[in-house]
Motif scaffolding. Structure first.
Motif, PDB file in Angstrom:
ATOM      1  N   GLU A  93       9.473  23.328 -13.338  1.00  0.00           N
ATOM      2  CA  GLU A  93      10.294  23.776 -12.226  1.00  0.00           C
ATOM      3  C   GLU A  93      10.676  25.247 -12.293  1.00  0.00           C
ATOM      4  N   VAL A  94      10.392  25.913 -13.389  1.00  0.00           N
ATOM      5  CA  VAL A  94      10.732  27.336 -13.481  1.00  0.00           C
ATOM      6  C   VAL A  94       9.520  28.216 -13.225  1.00  0.00           C
ATOM      7  N   VAL A  95       8.408  27.607 -12.794  1.00  0.00           N
ATOM      8  CA  VAL A  95       7.214  28.367 -12.441  1.00  0.00           C
ATOM      9  C   VAL A  95       6.748  27.948 -11.059  1.00  0.00           C
ATOM     10  N   ASP A  96       5.852  28.710 -10.516  1.00  0.00           N
ATOM     11  CA  ASP A  96       5.214  28.338  -9.270  1.00  0.00           C
ATOM     12  C   ASP A  96       4.386  27.074  -9.490  1.00  0.00           C
ATOM     13  N   SER A  97       4.334  26.203  -8.471  1.00  0.00           N
ATOM     14  CA  SER A  97       3.609  24.943  -8.609  1.00  0.00           C
ATOM     15  C   SER A  97       2.136  25.153  -8.943  1.00  0.00           C
ATOM     16  N   ARG A  98       1.594  26.331  -8.616  1.00  0.00           N
ATOM     17  CA  ARG A  98       0.197  26.643  -8.902  1.00  0.00           C
ATOM     18  C   ARG A  98      -0.102  26.617 -10.390  1.00  0.00           C
ATOM     19  N   VAL A  99       0.901  26.919 -11.222  1.00  0.00           N
ATOM     20  CA  VAL A  99       0.682  26.970 -12.673  1.00  0.00           C
ATOM     21  C   VAL A  99       1.531  25.940 -13.413  1.00  0.00           C
ATOM     22  N   ALA A 100       2.000  24.909 -12.694  1.00  0.00           N
ATOM     23  CA  ALA A 100       2.881  23.915 -13.324  1.00  0.00           C
ATOM     24  C   ALA A 100       2.176  23.174 -14.456  1.00  0.00           C
ATOM     25  N   ALA A 101       0.917  22.778 -14.249  1.00  0.00           N
ATOM     26  CA  ALA A 101       0.201  22.043 -15.291  1.00  0.00           C
ATOM     27  C   ALA A 101       0.005  22.893 -16.541  1.00  0.00           C
ATOM     28  N   THR A 102      -0.272  24.167 -16.330  1.00  0.00           N
ATOM     29  CA  THR A 102      -0.434  25.069 -17.466  1.00  0.00           C
ATOM     30  C   THR A 102       0.882  25.226 -18.228  1.00  0.00           C
ATOM     31  N   ALA A 103       1.994  25.286 -17.491  1.00  0.00           N
ATOM     32  CA  ALA A 103       3.303  25.394 -18.138  1.00  0.00           C
ATOM     33  C   ALA A 103       3.586  24.170 -19.001  1.00  0.00           C
ATOM     34  N   VAL A 104       3.215  22.985 -18.525  1.00  0.00           N
ATOM     35  CA  VAL A 104       3.418  21.768 -19.312  1.00  0.00           C
ATOM     36  C   VAL A 104       2.564  21.798 -20.577  1.00  0.00           C
ATOM     37  N   ALA A 105       1.316  22.254 -20.455  1.00  0.00           N
ATOM     38  CA  ALA A 105       0.458  22.354 -21.634  1.00  0.00           C
ATOM     39  C   ALA A 105       1.046  23.326 -22.662  1.00  0.00           C
ATOM     40  N   PHE A 106       1.597  24.432 -22.166  1.00  0.00           N
ATOM     41  CA  PHE A 106       2.238  25.401 -23.057  1.00  0.00           C
ATOM     42  C   PHE A 106       3.447  24.767 -23.744  1.00  0.00           C
ATOM     43  N   GLN A 107       4.255  24.023 -22.981  1.00  0.00           N
ATOM     44  CA  GLN A 107       5.437  23.372 -23.541  1.00  0.00           C
ATOM     45  C   GLN A 107       5.044  22.377 -24.632  1.00  0.00           C
ATOM     46  N   THR A 108       3.971  21.646 -24.412  1.00  0.00           N
ATOM     47  CA  THR A 108       3.485  20.698 -25.418  1.00  0.00           C
ATOM     48  C   THR A 108       3.130  21.412 -26.710  1.00  0.00           C
ATOM     49  N   SER A 109       2.402  22.509 -26.597  1.00  0.00           N
ATOM     50  CA  SER A 109       1.975  23.242 -27.786  1.00  0.00           C
ATOM     51  C   SER A 109       3.160  23.826 -28.548  1.00  0.00           C
ATOM     52  N   VAL A 110       4.113  24.405 -27.820  1.00  0.00           N
ATOM     53  CA  VAL A 110       5.278  25.014 -28.471  1.00  0.00           C
ATOM     54  C   VAL A 110       6.145  23.943 -29.135  1.00  0.00           C
ATOM     55  N   GLY A 111       6.384  22.836 -28.426  1.00  0.00           N
ATOM     56  CA  GLY A 111       7.195  21.769 -28.992  1.00  0.00           C
ATOM     57  C   GLY A 111       6.561  21.170 -30.234  1.00  0.00           C
ATOM     58  N   LEU A 112       5.262  20.933 -30.183  1.00  0.00           N
ATOM     59  CA  LEU A 112       4.573  20.352 -31.332  1.00  0.00           C
ATOM     60  C   LEU A 112       4.499  21.323 -32.504  1.00  0.00           C
ATOM     61  N   THR A 113       4.579  22.614 -32.226  1.00  0.00           N
ATOM     62  CA  THR A 113       4.650  23.581 -33.331  1.00  0.00           C
ATOM     63  C   THR A 113       5.924  23.360 -34.138  1.00  0.00           C
ATOM     64  N   GLY A 114       7.045  23.151 -33.445  1.00  0.00           N
ATOM     65  CA  GLY A 114       8.288  22.832 -34.150  1.00  0.00           C
ATOM     66  C   GLY A 114       8.181  21.533 -34.913  1.00  0.00           C
ATOM     67  N   ALA A 115       7.529  20.533 -34.309  1.00  0.00           N
ATOM     68  CA  ALA A 115       7.345  19.250 -34.983  1.00  0.00           C
ATOM     69  C   ALA A 115       6.458  19.384 -36.217  1.00  0.00           C
ATOM     70  N   PHE A 116       5.494  20.284 -36.167  1.00  0.00           N
ATOM     71  CA  PHE A 116       4.604  20.520 -37.303  1.00  0.00           C
ATOM     72  C   PHE A 116       5.330  21.222 -38.452  1.00  0.00           C
ATOM     73  N   LEU A 117       6.127  22.230 -38.124  1.00  0.00           N
ATOM     74  CA  LEU A 117       6.752  23.048 -39.159  1.00  0.00           C
ATOM     75  C   LEU A 117       7.960  22.368 -39.811  1.00  0.00           C
TER      76      LEU A 117
END
Length: 416
Positions: free
Chosen positions: A347-371
């Motif tokens: 919701e903080v990005v244009d709908s055109r890049v919403a799926a990409t934002a979710v993929a980015f969120q997954t990667s960043v969140g899982l980085t915390g889970a990894f470390l």
């Protein structure tokens, strides 16, 4: 007479079709959720028997923490490539392949554990991490497209709740399985659940596998990476997942080492921490939409605001009922952020890049889970559990600071 009979049969078929479609949809949701639950249990289960693994393999807490963290590390690396592949292939077949991959990884881990081969065990867990991220991405895709508009949020909410259910299952049953069959058996114990899930999922998902649409372009990735608000929400996810995995990974060991509880008892106690996420993750959206009128920032601020003092004082108490209460409240608070962050970042990005934002969120969140499990092991090894939980509390305080300046959705797509 024949015409009337034909008409009646046609009406009966028409009336039964929505019911059949409804049954098929929920069969798909249940099947996909069982697959994800089994994978989540496999993911966290080494944390429930860490002392046994350390004694058997002769390894320290840092190396032991890597057995949990490696799956998240592999998922971080594989998430975006897996998403790009799923955009261009059949998600249904990808789910089936992921289940077979988990069975292979679990069997591999069982053999490696019995032989005391730590490196081979780590490699098997990395393979399991790839299976995990494929199931997560493909499952959300297929469940979203199978459900109609009226029950889509409920269906996806049930699927995502499979994560905390699987964590609770792994934490609670891991010590029991290890006691009965030996600790290497924990790596194959949950494969059967994923197979049962696949048997339900496969017929119900027929015709829903192929995803339409192009993979995210370089320009779309660039737009997300230049967005300040995406990074803010991503940092909230990183901190939330770090807290979540730290407590999941080291809570059981703390209760065993410091309070003298058995592995079985400590595993069952810590299982309440992820289990409460079934309520927390689903209710985070309801609280945001119904109580706060669609605002997201108060939820994440409250999430870290409640979690911080609870984590800071966790090692100061010895009463088991009080510790259980702390685990329940902390688990609920932390997972409010985890439940909301994927909706928030869209919701903080244009709908055109919403799926990409979710993929980015997954990667960043899982980085915390990894470390978190690995860093937690280093701190426990050097300074003990008190210091480790203190620093985890500091992370939660950082979450308060980030949540304080977090944006509200709606036209907030400011770039750096």
């Amino acid at each position: 007479m024949t015409s009337r009979l034909t008409t009646t049969q046609s009406e009966d078929a028409t009336n039964s079709e929505p019911q059949q479609n409804h049954q098929s949809t929920w069969g798909l949701v249940v099947g996909a959720s069982l697959i994800s639950t089994g994978l989540a249990a496999y993911e966290i289960v080494p944390a429930s028997v860490t002392p046994l693994i350390r004694d058997s393999l002769g390894i320290g807490p840092t190396i032991a923490g890597f057995l949990v963290g490696i799956m998240f590390g592999a998922a971080v690396v594989a998430s975006l490539p897996a998403g790009a592949v799923l955009d261009r292939t059949d998600s249904r077949h990808a789910m089936a392949l992921a289940v077979l991959t988990l069975v292979a990884a679990g069997t591999w881990g069982w053999f490696a554990g019995r032989q005391g081969d730590y490196r081979s065990l780590i490699a098997s867990r990395a393979l399991g991490g790839v299976a995990y991220v494929v199931v997560w991405n493909a499952g959300i895709d297929i469940v979203s497209r199978a459900a109609n508009a009226e029950n889509r949020a409920t269906a996806v909410g049930i699927f995502t709740a499979s994560g905390p259910i699987g964590f609770a299952l792994g934490q609670g049953t891991g010590p029991l399985i290890a006691h009965r069959f030996g600790w290497p058996a924990i790596f194959v114990a949950f494969a059967g659940l994923t197979i049962v899930g696949l048997l339900l999922f496969w017929p119900a998902s027929r015709g829903l596998g192929t995803t339409r649409g192009d993979a995210p372009s370089i320009q779309e990735f660039g737009a997300v990476l230049q967005n300040r608000n995406v990074w803010t929400v991503g940092l909230l996810g990183f901190l939330g997942y770090s807290l979540y995995l730290f407590v999941n990974s080291w809570g059981s060991s703390y209760l065993t080492a410091e309070l003298g509880l058995s592995l079985a008892a400590s595993g069952l106690l810590v299982a309440v921490f992820p289990a409460i996420g079934v309520v927390s993750r689903i209710s985070s959206g309801l609280l945001s939409d119904r109580i706060f009128g669609g605002r997201r920032q108060p939820i994440v601020l409250g999430s870290f605001g409640v979690a911080a003092p609870l984590v800071l004082v966790f090692t100061r108490f010895r009463s088991l009922p009080l510790l259980i209460g702390l685990l329940v409240l902390t688990g609920f608070a932390v997972q409010l952020t985890l439940g909301l962050s994927f909706t928030y970042v869209r919701e903080v990005v244009d709908s055109r890049v919403a799926a990409t934002a979710v993929a980015f969120q997954t990667s960043v969140g899982l980085t915390g889970a990894f470390l978190a499990p690995i860093a937690g092991g280093v701190i426990v090894d050097i300074a003990g559990f008190d210091t480790a939980f203190l620093l985890a509390g500091v992370l939660a305080i950082c979450g308060i600071a980030v949540a304080w300046v977090a944006p509200e959705p709606g036209g907030n797509s400011e770039a750096f």
